[in-house]
Design an enzyme around this catalytic site. Structure first.
Site, PDB file in Angstrom:
ATOM      1  N   GLU A   1     -18.494 -31.157   8.830  1.00 12.57           N
ATOM      2  CA  GLU A   1     -17.277 -31.805   8.314  1.00 12.57           C
ATOM      3  C   GLU A   1     -16.899 -33.028   9.146  1.00 12.57           C
ATOM      4  O   GLU A   1     -16.445 -34.028   8.615  1.00 12.57           O
ATOM      5  CB  GLU A   1     -16.109 -30.807   8.271  1.00 12.57           C
ATOM      6  CG  GLU A   1     -16.225 -29.759   7.175  1.00 12.57           C
ATOM      7  CD  GLU A   1     -16.207 -30.351   5.763  1.00 12.57           C
ATOM      8  OE1 GLU A   1     -15.735 -31.492   5.584  1.00 12.57           O
ATOM      9  OE2 GLU A   1     -16.694 -29.671   4.841  1.00 12.57           O
TER      10      GLU A   1
ATOM     11  N   TYR B   1      -7.057 -31.657   6.003  1.00  8.07           N
ATOM     12  CA  TYR B   1      -8.233 -31.402   5.151  1.00  8.07           C
ATOM     13  C   TYR B   1      -9.248 -30.529   5.877  1.00  8.07           C
ATOM     14  O   TYR B   1      -9.691 -29.501   5.368  1.00  8.07           O
ATOM     15  CB  TYR B   1      -8.897 -32.729   4.730  1.00  8.07           C
ATOM     16  CG  TYR B   1     -10.329 -32.509   4.323  1.00  8.07           C
ATOM     17  CD1 TYR B   1     -10.627 -31.952   3.080  1.00  8.07           C
ATOM     18  CD2 TYR B   1     -11.389 -32.759   5.209  1.00  8.07           C
ATOM     19  CE1 TYR B   1     -11.944 -31.670   2.723  1.00  8.07           C
ATOM     20  CE2 TYR B   1     -12.696 -32.481   4.857  1.00  8.07           C
ATOM     21  CZ  TYR B   1     -12.969 -31.939   3.620  1.00  8.07           C
ATOM     22  OH  TYR B   1     -14.259 -31.636   3.270  1.00  8.07           O
TER      23      TYR B   1
ATOM     24  N   ASP C   1      -9.902 -33.651  -0.141  1.00 13.14           N
ATOM     25  CA  ASP C   1     -10.444 -34.897   0.433  1.00 13.14           C
ATOM     26  C   ASP C   1     -10.435 -35.954  -0.678  1.00 13.14           C
ATOM     27  O   ASP C   1      -9.849 -35.723  -1.745  1.00 13.14           O
ATOM     28  CB  ASP C   1     -11.856 -34.660   1.006  1.00 13.14           C
ATOM     29  CG  ASP C   1     -12.876 -34.345  -0.081  1.00 13.14           C
ATOM     30  OD1 ASP C   1     -12.477 -34.162  -1.256  1.00 13.14           O
ATOM     31  OD2 ASP C   1     -14.083 -34.298   0.233  1.00 13.14           O
TER      32      ASP C   1
END
Ligand code: SF4
Length: 342
Positions: free
Chosen positions: A34, A115, A133
């Site tokens: 991520e 997020y 996102d």
């Protein structure tokens, strides 16, 4: 389960992208992926992800690595504050002995926002949390024919959340946004949730999300010099905080103007490094565009070695090829270095 989530998950079960961080998810692997995927395409991230996992199979290995080595492995991926925060986080997690087990704890880690904390929690920890996102925001804006603000997309994404499959649901929306509900020319004919899409029903897909206002990106002139000595080249290390923080580059001055006067360039060299010559021949020139700044870069041959080595840098070092392979360089410096090697 909500009808949209049901159709979405049925599609995901058949067609999910095969991505290395999806097999055997763990907080460490999910977090690593991520961090790398922020503002970066999957194809670009893939080799970096493999390289990092090979070098640092556990978060403890990453924590123990020197920052220069981490930045060197990160070189070319951009947004270097991500690498610095990642290194800090690895140290914090190692000190605690484990990754946090909830969203609040994850959110407290450097570089982990709203997020990412929800993405890690749902994918690696099985927590029922929606996340949003850029891709998911676009899908939700179209599904609900809602221009925003962004907060509204969180409400929509949460409203469809299927209990027990939040990780798959979030990843399915990411896949849908990347492959079908693309920013330009969405493939509505292939969309698994077309029957739930309000924008499609209204024939108003192109209106969502509404276009963003164009920002004026400032232009900066960066004038660098190549100093050589006995097979070594002089490099400066940028302070850890700020753009390209902790990376090494040819000593340079920056001026907030795309085409400053020669006298202004000369004055900046004098005040930063105590150099009073005009510089030598032009070796490399490039317009380098970042999201928030445009660099007009020139590298010229250095004549006099700086009297004051520090200038805007936190350290200086005469480096050879072997040393350069172990430190972080920006893409711009790597390109300039390639011109020097020719
Ligand atoms: S129907 Fe079209 S606009 Fe609506 S979610 Fe699917 S791809 Fe996106």
């Amino acid at each position: 389960m909500d009808g949209m989530a049901q159709d979405l998950l049925a599609w995901y079960d058949r067609c999910a992208r095969v991505l290395p961080w999806r097999s055997f998810p763990s907080p460490y692997r999910t977090w690593l992926s991520e961090v790398m995927l922020q503002q970066t395409q999957v194809d670009t991230v893939m080799p970096y992800y493999h390289r990092f996992l090979a070098a640092y199979p556990r978060v403890e290995d990453l924590a123990a690595a020197p920052l220069d080595e981490v930045l060197s492995l990160w070189s070319g991926l951009g947004y270097y504050s991500r690498a610095r925060n990642m290194h800090k986080t690895a140290k914090m997690v190692t000190e605690c002995g484990t990754f946090p087990f909830d969203i609040k704890g994850l959110r407290a880690l450097p570089g982990v926002g709203e997020y990412m904390s929800a993405a890690i929690a749902s994918i690696a920890l099985g927590i029922d949390a929606a996340t949003v996102d850029g891709n998911i925001a676009r899908v939700m804006a179209r599904l609900h024919a809602d221009p925003g603000p962004r907060k509204a997309m969180w409400v929509h994404a949460s409203a469809h959340l299927p209990a027990g499959r939040a990780g798959d649901y979030n990843q399915a929306l990411m896949d849908l946004g990347a492959r079908i509900c693309r920013p330009k020319s969405p493939k509505c004919g292939e969309c698994p949730v077309e029957s739930h899409c309000q924008a499609f029903a209204d024939a108003r897909v192109s209106e969502f999300p509404p276009p963003k206002k164009k920002r004026v990106v400032p232009e900066v002139f960066m004038h660098a010099r190549l100093f050589r000595r006995d097979g070594f080249i002089l490099f400066g290390r940028r302070p850890v905080k700020g753009l390209w923080g902790g990376l090494w580059e040819f000593p340079a001055i920056e001026l907030a103007a795309p085409k400053p006067k020669v006298s202004a360039v000369k004055a900046a060299w004098r005040s930063e490094f105590g150099i009073d010559d005009d510089g030598g021949q032009l070796i490399f020139e490039r317009k380098h565009v970042l999201t928030h700044r445009i660099y007009r870069y020139q590298l010229v041959l250095g004549v006099d070695v700086p009297e004051r080595e520090m200038g805007p840098y936190s350290a200086f070092e005469w480096m050879n090829e072997a040393m350069l392979s172990k430190v972080g360089l920006s893409t711009l410096t790597t390109k300039a270095l390639a011109a020097v090697r020719v």
